[in-house]
Write an enzyme that holds these catalytic residues in place. Structure first.
Site, PDB file in Angstrom:
ATOM      1  N   ASP A  39      27.951  23.656  -1.471  1.00  0.00           N
ATOM      2  CA  ASP A  39      27.533  25.166  -1.752  1.00  0.00           C
ATOM      3  C   ASP A  39      25.370  24.560  -1.715  1.00  0.00           C
ATOM      4  OD1 ASP A  39      29.299  26.149  -2.694  1.00  0.00           O
ATOM      5  OD2 ASP A  39      29.353  26.101  -4.308  1.00  0.00           O
ATOM      6  N   GLY A  40      25.333  23.268  -2.375  1.00  0.00           N
ATOM      7  CA  GLY A  40      24.258  22.360  -2.460  1.00  0.00           C
ATOM      8  C   GLY A  40      23.583  22.230  -0.779  1.00  0.00           C
ATOM      9  N   ASN A  64      19.530  29.619  -7.017  1.00  0.00           N
ATOM     10  CA  ASN A  64      20.343  29.541  -8.865  1.00  0.00           C
ATOM     11  C   ASN A  64      19.781  29.958  -9.612  1.00  0.00           C
ATOM     12  OD1 ASN A  64      22.757  29.370  -7.192  1.00  0.00           O
ATOM     13  ND2 ASN A  64      23.129  27.368  -7.530  1.00  0.00           N
ATOM     14  N   ASP A 116      18.899  23.831 -26.632  1.00  0.00           N
ATOM     15  CA  ASP A 116      19.061  22.648 -25.613  1.00  0.00           C
ATOM     16  C   ASP A 116      17.997  23.048 -24.871  1.00  0.00           C
ATOM     17  OD1 ASP A 116      20.683  20.520 -26.746  1.00  0.00           O
ATOM     18  OD2 ASP A 116      22.240  20.481 -25.669  1.00  0.00           O
TER      19      ASP A 116
END
Length: 418
Positions: free
Chosen positions: A155-156, A255, A285
């Protein structure tokens, strides 16, 4: 039955050599096969109706009818290969030989891929290697030269391809040669047949929406960045000086945009605005703003729902919020979100875009996010519905459970009921 209007529209990308079209097939659909809702009624009761707006036209299109075709044969192909993976050398060489020798195409690759020592030592590939066109990210602009992108890896590689085209994106064909492969539906074993089908046209295609992100830095950040750019002698091309004297970073994100507390031990404390109105403050966070494509990435790990890429929406997902009632939300694709540090924040925040270009956000900085008008046209292996559910099952093992056994006789059933 619902009848769709005839839509044959040219995609907003025209290179020097090739244009491609998305054709909306005019056909009558049964409701069961229609992926969007029917055209909404605009009259309500005998006297009420929606105020007509001549500047906007609402129309519903069936995504299943989206097909890719070429106005001219594609000439230039960008091949993106996952680096630091020796197992991809042979598939990369096979694909380049096929594209150069059999299809007679101009192949573009990144310079560091060609400079790979294992590739340079292969004398049998040197003739092909000399015909490859190379580029360097951040130095060479190839956005108006490429007709088709082919990704080899996980996917990268698709995320990286998206980052190379900050405007219109050519069609992307992704082969699954990585670890996960949720966005890469094609198997490399049949790459010749699959590439030929794409070149013939009429391939199913899904438009993966991206986020248009604008980061406006405050004056303190501006002075530090100007000092560093003076030392380097060059200002990055995606930095723009606005009228207020600040520096604006504009990016297209496939994304997600992640705002987190960075190395600090304190809770992050950021304010979230929607179309200029304060919606809530995020204490935890951090927060994830993602596309439907990104809903199966970091957002899914943070507890968000998974949304089909054809759904026009933006997802807002908190990361470990210090609140029991802060659930992920989905907002319409057309809104503009803005994230700033809260006045009471004890520390700065950090932001990253598809896991890259990580930078610090200080008081006075703002992050503005909305849906981009430049999606990533991703070519489907089968169709946009089957590919997505197949990826859910194969990559994420969605709803995998041992099957419940059936009851053997009536006595077992009565005992259970009692």
């Amino acid at each position: 039955y619902y009848f769709l209007p005839v839509h044959i529209k040219m995609y907003k990308r025209i290179s020097k050599h090739t244009a491609f079209y998305l054709i909306q097939v005019p056909v009558c659909y049964r409701r069961g096969h229609f992926l969007h809702g029917p055209y909404p009624a605009t009259h309500f009761g005998p006297k009420a109706c929606v105020l007509p707006n001549p500047t906007s036209v609402m129309h519903i299109q069936d995504p299943a009818s989206q097909r890719l075709t070429w106005s001219k044969p594609p000439l230039n192909v960008l091949v993106i290969r996952k680096i630091r993976d020796e197992t991809l050398l042979e598939p990369f060489k096979e694909l380049c030989r096929f594209l150069v020798e059999e299809k007679h195409l101009m192949v573009y690759v990144e310079k560091k891929v060609v400079d790979d020592g294992s590739l340079m030592r292969d004398d049998s590939f040197s003739a092909i290697c000399n015909q490859l066109c190379t580029f360097r990210e951040g130095f060479d602009d190839i956005s108006d030269r490429i007709d088709l992108i082919i990704c080899l890896g996980g996917d990268g590689t698709l995320l990286y391809a998206s980052s190379l085209f900050q405007g219109s994106v050519p069609p992307v064909m992704a082969f699954h040669l990585g670890s996960l492969g949720f966005l890469t539906p094609f198997k490399f074993e049949s790459f010749r047949t699959e590439v030929d089908k794409v070149f013939e046209g009429n391939a199913a295609i899904i438009l993966r929406s991206r986020l248009k992100v604008k980061v406006v830095k405050g004056m303190v950040q501006r002075n530090e960045q100007l000092l560093s750019t003076q030392e380097n002698g060059i200002l990055p091309h995606n930095h723009i000086n606005n009228e207020a004297g600040k520096i604006t970073l504009q990016l297209q994100v496939l994304n997600e945009v992640v705002v987190d507390r960075g190395p600090s031990s304190y809770l992050s404390n950021v304010d979230l605005y929607l179309d200029g109105r304060l919606i809530t403050s995020v204490q935890g966070d951090g927060v994830i703003v993602s596309t439907p494509t990104g809903s199966t990435a970091y957002a899914a790990a943070a507890g968000a729902s998974m949304i089909h890429p054809n759904v026009p929406a933006i997802m807002v997902t908190p990361i470990c919020p210090h609140s029991l009632s802060f659930r992920p939300i989905v907002v319409p694709a057309g809104v503009e979100l803005m994230i700033t540090l809260s006045p009471d924040a004890r520390n700065t925040a950090w932001v990253s875009f598809d896991g890259r270009k990580r930078q610090e956000i200080q008081h006075g900085d703002s992050i503005k996010i909305t849906t981009s008008c430049f999606p990533v046209p991703s070519i489907c292996c089968h169709d946009l519905v089957y590919d997505w559910f197949d990826s859910l099952a194969q990559c994420l093992h969605w709803n995998v459970r041992k099957k419940q056994t059936r009851l053997t006789d009536a006595s077992d059933s009565s005992e259970t009921e009692n």
